[in-house]
Design a protein around this motif. Structure first.
Motif, PDB file in Angstrom:
ATOM      1  N   GLY A  50       0.801  -1.211   0.000  1.00 22.74           N
ATOM      2  CA  GLY A  50       0.000   0.000   0.000  1.00 22.74           C
ATOM      3  C   GLY A  50       0.837   1.265   0.000  1.00 22.74           C
ATOM      4  O   GLY A  50       2.066   1.237  -0.126  1.00 22.74           O
ATOM      5  N   ARG A  51       0.157   2.386   0.172  1.00 23.48           N
ATOM      6  CA  ARG A  51       0.803   3.691   0.213  1.00 23.48           C
ATOM      7  C   ARG A  51       0.633   4.288   1.600  1.00 23.48           C
ATOM      8  O   ARG A  51      -0.443   4.236   2.184  1.00 23.48           O
ATOM      9  CB  ARG A  51       0.202   4.625  -0.838  1.00 23.48           C
ATOM     10  N   GLY A  52       1.674   4.860   2.138  1.00 22.56           N
ATOM     11  CA  GLY A  52       1.643   5.433   3.471  1.00 22.56           C
ATOM     12  C   GLY A  52       3.053   5.708   3.946  1.00 22.56           C
ATOM     13  O   GLY A  52       4.007   5.030   3.542  1.00 22.56           O
ATOM     14  N   LYS A  53       3.215   6.704   4.814  1.00 19.21           N
ATOM     15  CA  LYS A  53       4.541   7.101   5.275  1.00 19.21           C
ATOM     16  C   LYS A  53       5.002   6.332   6.506  1.00 19.21           C
ATOM     17  O   LYS A  53       6.198   6.167   6.726  1.00 19.21           O
ATOM     18  CB  LYS A  53       4.545   8.609   5.584  1.00 19.21           C
ATOM     19  N   ASP A  54       4.067   5.894   7.319  1.00 20.00           N
ATOM     20  CA  ASP A  54       4.425   5.287   8.601  1.00 20.00           C
ATOM     21  C   ASP A  54       4.875   3.841   8.415  1.00 20.00           C
ATOM     22  O   ASP A  54       4.598   3.203   7.384  1.00 20.00           O
ATOM     23  CB  ASP A  54       3.230   5.333   9.559  1.00 20.00           C
ATOM     24  N   TYR A  55       5.580   3.323   9.424  1.00 22.84           N
ATOM     25  CA  TYR A  55       5.987   1.920   9.396  1.00 22.84           C
ATOM     26  C   TYR A  55       5.098   1.061  10.281  1.00 22.84           C
ATOM     27  O   TYR A  55       5.119  -0.174  10.199  1.00 22.84           O
ATOM     28  CB  TYR A  55       7.450   1.755   9.820  1.00 22.84           C
ATOM     29  N   LEU A  56       4.305   1.695  11.148  1.00 21.93           N
ATOM     30  CA  LEU A  56       3.445   0.951  12.069  1.00 21.93           C
ATOM     31  C   LEU A  56       2.010   1.456  11.947  1.00 21.93           C
ATOM     32  O   LEU A  56       1.733   2.637  12.178  1.00 21.93           O
ATOM     33  CB  LEU A  56       3.937   1.118  13.511  1.00 21.93           C
ATOM     34  N   TYR A  57       1.121   0.552  11.584  1.00 20.70           N
ATOM     35  CA  TYR A  57      -0.288   0.913  11.427  1.00 20.70           C
ATOM     36  C   TYR A  57      -1.139   0.082  12.378  1.00 20.70           C
ATOM     37  O   TYR A  57      -0.833  -1.089  12.661  1.00 20.70           O
ATOM     38  CB  TYR A  57      -0.744   0.694   9.982  1.00 20.70           C
ATOM     39  N   HIS A  58      -2.193   0.712  12.858  1.00 20.68           N
ATOM     40  CA  HIS A  58      -3.076   0.073  13.839  1.00 20.68           C
ATOM     41  C   HIS A  58      -4.521   0.237  13.389  1.00 20.68           C
ATOM     42  O   HIS A  58      -4.912   1.290  12.875  1.00 20.68           O
ATOM     43  CB  HIS A  58      -2.884   0.726  15.214  1.00 20.68           C
ATOM     44  N   GLY A  59      -5.320  -0.803  13.576  1.00 16.96           N
ATOM     45  CA  GLY A  59      -6.723  -0.714  13.195  1.00 16.96           C
ATOM     46  C   GLY A  59      -7.599  -1.567  14.093  1.00 16.96           C
ATOM     47  O   GLY A  59      -7.164  -2.609  14.591  1.00 16.96           O
ATOM     48  N   GLN A  60      -8.824  -1.101  14.348  1.00 14.07           N
ATOM     49  CA  GLN A  60      -9.781  -1.867  15.124  1.00 14.07           C
ATOM     50  C   GLN A  60     -11.186  -1.386  14.783  1.00 14.07           C
ATOM     51  O   GLN A  60     -11.371  -0.306  14.220  1.00 14.07           O
ATOM     52  CB  GLN A  60      -9.531  -1.723  16.620  1.00 14.07           C
ATOM     53  N   THR A  61     -12.159  -2.211  15.103  1.00 11.71           N
ATOM     54  CA  THR A  61     -13.552  -1.872  14.833  1.00 11.71           C
ATOM     55  C   THR A  61     -14.161  -1.196  16.051  1.00 11.71           C
ATOM     56  O   THR A  61     -14.096  -1.725  17.160  1.00 11.71           O
ATOM     57  CB  THR A  61     -14.368  -3.132  14.502  1.00 11.71           C
ATOM     58  N   ILE A  62     -14.731  -0.019  15.837  1.00 10.93           N
ATOM     59  CA  ILE A  62     -15.434   0.701  16.897  1.00 10.93           C
ATOM     60  C   ILE A  62     -16.801   1.096  16.354  1.00 10.93           C
ATOM     61  O   ILE A  62     -16.903   1.757  15.319  1.00 10.93           O
ATOM     62  CB  ILE A  62     -14.655   1.958  17.343  1.00 10.93           C
ATOM     63  N   LEU A  63     -17.839   0.690  17.040  1.00  2.08           N
ATOM     64  CA  LEU A  63     -19.192   1.013  16.609  1.00  2.08           C
ATOM     65  C   LEU A  63     -19.576   2.399  17.118  1.00  2.08           C
ATOM     66  O   LEU A  63     -19.684   2.616  18.326  1.00  2.08           O
ATOM     67  CB  LEU A  63     -20.173  -0.043  17.140  1.00  2.08           C
ATOM     68  N   ARG A  64     -19.781   3.329  16.181  1.00  2.87           N
ATOM     69  CA  ARG A  64     -20.142   4.697  16.536  1.00  2.87           C
ATOM     70  C   ARG A  64     -21.483   5.061  15.897  1.00  2.87           C
ATOM     71  O   ARG A  64     -21.840   4.559  14.827  1.00  2.87           O
ATOM     72  CB  ARG A  64     -19.071   5.683  16.075  1.00  2.87           C
ATOM     73  N   GLY A  65     -22.189   5.945  16.553  1.00  2.86           N
ATOM     74  CA  GLY A  65     -23.465   6.391  16.025  1.00  2.86           C
ATOM     75  C   GLY A  65     -23.296   7.133  14.722  1.00  2.86           C
ATOM     76  O   GLY A  65     -22.378   7.945  14.586  1.00  2.86           O
ATOM     77  N   VAL A  66     -24.157   6.848  13.782  1.00  4.45           N
ATOM     78  CA  VAL A  66     -24.080   7.499  12.477  1.00  4.45           C
ATOM     79  C   VAL A  66     -24.347   9.004  12.617  1.00  4.45           C
ATOM     80  O   VAL A  66     -23.723   9.834  11.942  1.00  4.45           O
ATOM     81  CB  VAL A  66     -25.099   6.872  11.500  1.00  4.45           C
ATOM     82  N   HIS A  67     -25.239   9.376  13.510  1.00  2.16           N
ATOM     83  CA  HIS A  67     -25.622  10.778  13.643  1.00  2.16           C
ATOM     84  C   HIS A  67     -24.883  11.485  14.778  1.00  2.16           C
ATOM     85  O   HIS A  67     -24.377  12.591  14.609  1.00  2.16           O
ATOM     86  CB  HIS A  67     -27.137  10.881  13.865  1.00  2.16           C
ATOM     87  N   ASP A  68     -24.828  10.862  15.957  1.00  2.27           N
ATOM     88  CA  ASP A  68     -24.235  11.524  17.121  1.00  2.27           C
ATOM     89  C   ASP A  68     -22.765  11.185  17.343  1.00  2.27           C
ATOM     90  O   ASP A  68     -22.106  11.763  18.206  1.00  2.27           O
ATOM     91  CB  ASP A  68     -25.018  11.158  18.387  1.00  2.27           C
ATOM     92  N   LYS A  69     -22.248  10.203  16.591  1.00  2.00           N
ATOM     93  CA  LYS A  69     -20.837   9.802  16.665  1.00  2.00           C
ATOM     94  C   LYS A  69     -20.441   9.254  18.034  1.00  2.00           C
ATOM     95  O   LYS A  69     -19.266   9.223  18.385  1.00  2.00           O
ATOM     96  CB  LYS A  69     -19.908  10.992  16.324  1.00  2.00           C
TER      97      LYS A  69
END
Length: 219
Positions: A50-69
Motif C-alpha cells: 500500500g501507500r503510506g509514510k508510517d511503518y506501524l499501522y493500527h486498526g480496530q472496529t469501533i461502533l459509533r453512532g451514524v448521527h451523534d458519533k
C-alpha cells in the motif's frame, strides 16, 4: 503474529481470514459466545504494501453512532454485577508493521524501536533491553555458531547442569562446606571461560552479588 517476506496482493484478506480462524477456534457448537476473547493480530511484512509514510499501522472496529458519533457501550451481568464493556474490548485489533519504512536508529531507547532495529537488520545491540530481545540475542549467538561450536556449547551446558546437580546432592547430604568449595570453584571456572554474571547466576542459582564476592576471594 505472522511474518511475510514475499509479496502477496491479497495480504489484508489473509489477515482477516487468520483472525476469523483464531476467533472460531475459541468456541464450538453449543458453547457460549462469552468464551470468545479479544484477538490481537500482528503482521510484519518485508515488502511494499500500500501507500503510506508510517511503518506501524493500527486498526480496530469501533461502533459509533451514524448521527451523534457516540461509541456504543455494552453492559452485561457477570457474577451478579453489571459490567460495562466498550466494543473495542471485544472486536479484533490489528497491527501492521512495514519493515522497509522504518529508518534504523543507532541509539534506540523505545522498546518498539529496538525491536524494529532488529527486524530491519537482524542484529541486536548489547544495549537493547526491550522485553524478549536479550533472549533473542542469546539465541542468535547460538545459531551463528558452527556445528562444532554448538556441540561444545551444549556439552558445556550439560556439564554445568551436572556440576550443579552434584552441588545440590552435596547440600542434600549435609556436606555444606564441601558443596561451598565446589560452588566457588564452579563459579571461577565459568568466569575463566568468559561467561558473564547473568549466565553464571542462571547456571548456579547464586545472586550477582554473591558471585562477585566469590570472584574477589583468594583461592
Amino acid at each position: 503474529m505472522e511474518v511475510q517476506t514475499v509479496r502477496e496482493m491479497d495480504f489484508l484478506e489473509r489477515m482477516v481470514y487468520g483472525t476469523a480462524n483464531a476467533v472460531q477456534e475459541q468456541t464450538s457448537i453449543g458453547k457460549p459466545y462469552s468464551n470468545i476473547h479479544k484477538i490481537y493480530t500482528i503482521a510484519i511484512v518485508y515488502f511494499g504494501l500500500g501507500r503510506g509514510k508510517d511503518y506501524l499501522y493500527h486498526g480496530q472496529t469501533i461502533l459509533r453512532g451514524v448521527h451523534d458519533k457516540d461509541e456504543l457501550i455494552i453492559s452485561r451481568k457477570e457474577n451478579d454485577v453489571m459490567v460495562t464493556r466498550h466494543n473495542s474490548d471485544i472486536f479484533p485489533e490489528y497491527y501492521l508493521v512495514r519493515v522497509k519504512k522504518f529508518k534504523y536508529q543507532s541509539l534506540a531507547t523505545a522498546p518498539i524501536d529496538q525491536w524494529m532495529n532488529y527486524l530491519k537488520t537482524g542484529d541486536i545491540s548489547e544495549n537493547d533491553t526491550a522485553q524478549g530481545l536479550p533472549e533473542a540475542r542469546e539465541k542468535l549467538r547460538f545459531d551463528s555458531m558452527s556445528p562444532a561450536e554448538q556441540k561444545a556449547y551444549i556439552d558445556h551446558v550439560d556439564d554445568v547442569r551436572s556440576q550443579q546437580e552434584a552441588i545440590d546432592d552435596s547440600r542434600a547430604e549435609g556436606r555444606a562446606e564441601g558443596a561451598a568449595r565446589k560452588e566457588r570453584a564452579f563459579v571461577r571456572k565459568l568466569h575463566s571461560m568468559g561467561m558473564d554474571l547473568k549466565f553464571i547466576a542462571e547456571a548456579t542459582g547464586l545472586t550477582p552479588d554473591r558471585i562477585e564476592a566469590i570472584l574477589k576471594e583468594k583461592e
